[in-house]
Design a protein around this motif. Structure first.
Motif, PDB file in Angstrom:
ATOM      1  N   VAL A  47     -85.075   3.847 -35.016  1.00  0.00           N
ATOM      2  CA  VAL A  47     -85.830   3.723 -33.517  1.00  0.00           C
ATOM      3  C   VAL A  47     -86.186   2.576 -33.139  1.00  0.00           C
ATOM      4  CG1 VAL A  47     -87.622   4.853 -32.409  1.00  0.00           C
ATOM      5  CG2 VAL A  47     -86.369   6.236 -33.765  1.00  0.00           C
ATOM      6  N   ASN A  79     -84.769   0.285 -30.102  1.00  0.00           N
ATOM      7  CA  ASN A  79     -85.464  -0.017 -28.779  1.00  0.00           C
ATOM      8  C   ASN A  79     -85.902  -1.462 -28.715  1.00  0.00           C
ATOM      9  OD1 ASN A  79     -86.478   2.532 -27.578  1.00  0.00           O
ATOM     10  ND2 ASN A  79     -86.382   3.145 -29.667  1.00  0.00           N
ATOM     11  N   ASN A 134     -91.510   4.391 -27.222  1.00  0.00           N
ATOM     12  CA  ASN A 134     -90.739   5.328 -28.468  1.00  0.00           C
ATOM     13  C   ASN A 134     -90.929   4.335 -29.815  1.00  0.00           C
ATOM     14  OD1 ASN A 134     -89.310   6.673 -26.533  1.00  0.00           O
ATOM     15  ND2 ASN A 134     -87.656   5.233 -26.383  1.00  0.00           N
TER      16      ASN A 134
END
Length: 317
Positions: free
Chosen positions: A77, A81, A127
């Motif tokens: 993640v 991102n 996120n």
């Protein structure tokens, strides 16, 4: 088998690990005491102790496996991102320069491009933070408002006004009620921004894991937590705010007595009071500051071309 094991909540794994560990430690002690105090052979306790030890080892194995899985997911993640954020930032910067050279820029296009693209970049930040906190995190950018034909006010002036430039796409749309109702946001009316500017507590950011407790503490001290949005607790209960700024000495085209050129503030918040822990303060702030540094470059470019548009219109008039 692998997926069900990974789906076991971390809290359950922790609890079983602790219980089995305690039993493993206590069982031999109980067995020894019984052997000394009575004539009963403690075979059952040894069996129980051995079983507990085996259970503890099994749970420990799956716990390590689960943490490795979580660590891998978090890394995926974060890396994805961060890459998307930097990629989008680069594209925005050069796309706008290209549009300017082709003389395609106008105020509407400029506002739409930066607001939509920066909202996406805020999504990436949210996120990343959510992957660490396991909580929903929202973000927004508030910029210092000034008419392009006017001389800029000092950030310390009482008349400094802020506007919400954009929000992450997971934010509650109702949070913009004050903007829609044309409520003006003055820096002097918000504790978050005032503390950053004053440096009252020796920090160049505002970090409060629990705003409810913070508000109560300020009341006891004879002050209060100020916020333009009087219903703030309906939307968030913890927040982190960092300035979007650069030192004036790094700007070749201007001189200013103040140490920083502050374009605005990057605000991150959550409705949960356990999202931003005190132990994670430095790490959370460093991540958000990194985004604020990148956002400064983009907003500085936005401000530059917006002024050019206004200057061109004024020249025509």
């Amino acid at each position: 088998m692998k997926k069900p094991l990974n789906d076991i909540p971390t809290e359950v794994v922790n609890l079983i690990s602790v219980v089995s560990g305690i039993v493993t430690i206590i069982s031999p002690i109980v067995s020894i005491i019984i052997t000394i105090k009575t004539d009963i052979k403690p075979n059952v306790f040894w069996v129980f102790s051995t079983a507990s030890l085996i259970l503890f080892c099994i749970i420990l194995f799956f716990r390590m496996k689960k943490y490795r899985t979580l660590s891998k997911e978090r890394l995926e993640v974060v890396s994805e991102n961060i890459h998307k954020s930097m990629h989008n930032s680069r594209d925005i910067f050069f796309d706008i320069m290209h549009s300017h050279k082709l003389k395609h820029l106008n105020e509407e296009m400029l506002n739409y491009t930066y607001k939509t693209k920066l909202s996406t970049i805020l999504d990436h930040l949210c996120n990343i933070l959510a992957s660490y906190t396991k909580r929903k995190v929202c973000a927004c950018i508030k910029i210092v408002y000034c008419k392009n034909t006017e001389e800029e006010k000092k950030i310390t002036d009482d008349a400094v006004e802020l506007v919400t430039f954009c929000r992450s796409n997971n934010s509650d749309t109702e949070r913009d009620n004050y903007e829609r109702q044309k409520k003006r946001i003055f820096l002097k009316d918000n504790t978050d921004f005032k503390e950053i500017i004053s440096g009252e507590f020796g920090k160049d950011y505002f970090y409060q894991p629990n705003l409810i407790e913070y508000e109560e503490k300020r009341k006891k001290d004879g002050s209060c937590y100020e916020n333009t949005n009087k219903t703030w607790s309906k939307y968030y209960k913890s927040t982190i705010v960092v300035p979007i700024r650069i030192e004036f000495k790094r700007l070749y085209h201007t001189k200013n007595e103040e140490p920083y050129d502050i374009i605005g503030f990057l605000c991150v918040d959550s409705e949960y009071t356990d999202a931003f822990t005190e132990k994670q303060e430095k790490y959370n702030v460093d991540i958000i500051k990194a985004y604020a540094d990148t956002i400064y470059v983009l907003l500085s470019q936005y401000r530059h071309y917006l002024r050019k548009i206004y200057q061109g219109e004024n020249a025509k008039n």
